[in-house]
Design a protein around this motif. Sequence first.
Motif, mmCIF file in Angstrom:
data_model
loop_
_atom_site.group_PDB
_atom_site.id
_atom_site.type_symbol
_atom_site.label_atom_id
_atom_site.label_comp_id
_atom_site.label_asym_id
_atom_site.label_seq_id
_atom_site.Cartn_x
_atom_site.Cartn_y
_atom_site.Cartn_z
ATOM 1 N N PRO A 169 -29.955 -5.194 -31.437
ATOM 2 C CA PRO A 169 -31.242 -4.688 -31.931
ATOM 3 C C PRO A 169 -31.065 -3.845 -33.193
ATOM 4 O O PRO A 169 -30.025 -3.215 -33.398
ATOM 5 C CB PRO A 169 -31.738 -3.821 -30.762
ATOM 6 N N GLU B 3 -38.479 -6.720 -30.193
ATOM 7 C CA GLU B 3 -38.088 -5.392 -30.669
ATOM 8 C C GLU B 3 -39.292 -4.521 -30.997
ATOM 9 O O GLU B 3 -39.217 -3.299 -30.914
ATOM 10 C CB GLU B 3 -37.192 -5.506 -31.905
ATOM 11 N N ASN C 282 -37.830 -1.758 -22.540
ATOM 12 C CA ASN C 282 -37.801 -0.635 -23.471
ATOM 13 C C ASN C 282 -38.811 0.405 -22.995
ATOM 14 O O ASN C 282 -40.020 0.255 -23.187
ATOM 15 C CB ASN C 282 -38.145 -1.152 -24.875
ATOM 16 N N LEU D 86 -37.606 -5.572 -23.945
ATOM 17 C CA LEU D 86 -36.685 -5.977 -25.007
ATOM 18 C C LEU D 86 -36.261 -7.419 -24.769
ATOM 19 O O LEU D 86 -36.297 -8.256 -25.671
ATOM 20 C CB LEU D 86 -35.453 -5.072 -25.038
#
Length: 256
Positions: free
Chosen positions: A215, A170, A141, A148
């Motif tokens: 997610p 997350e 990410n 992630l």
Amino acid sequence: MRMMTFVSPGKAKKVGFALGLTALLTVSVMSLASAAPSIDYHIWSLQQPDGSTISSSQLVSGYSSKYFYTASDGGQAFMDPQTGSTTSGSSHPRSEMREQTTGGSNAAWSWTGTNTMTNTAAVTLQGGGSSGSTTIGQIFNSTDSIPLVELEYEATPNSKGGNFKLLYEEAKGAGTYTDLSTKAALGSKFTYEMSLSGGVATVKINGTQVFSKKPSFSGKTFYFKAGNYDQTATSGSVSTTPYTIVELYSVSVVHK
């Protein structure tokens, strides 16, 4: 992919000799071709445990080092020592590729498309004893500077009898691990696929899906990482003594 140029000798005058030479040359070329890792270095940069970052143009030109070299079986070896330099936000050194664009800048793609990385790999040396664990692939990410999904290899079987575990995160500091039952002995080849497509993260090992999760966030950007990010190696004086070695035989990245 690194390219080789082969120059054949002149024609033989005797037919039998020419046929034999042709067969010999064909076998030689095939053997050399099979020994080259199938990796498009144009879309990768390399982070090394000595603190250096190697550009895609250097990789394309045939760069090698104590931490990044072609192994005897033809795989691209990523060597991580027990101690070395670390990147920002990490306490572990790494010999790991970071995805780039074809223009040479850092990749950062949306999760709404089709984004898949499929690699054939083997872990040939694992440091850390029974607690040894090495990250071999990541969906990272870039918006929040956290992984992630991290796929990790363990030479010692985990609680489910397998050699892989997966970190899913997350939010920073809120990651959870999942032990996977898939087996792969130290030194054996396996294929893994990591995907973030249509807003869903999935992982497959040897063609079998082992993880899938959608997610809860949106609007972030990501990139792939692949290589050797040893989770038991630590920050310290850089060494050239092998602690963990991961080999990649093929790397395929698809964005649609």
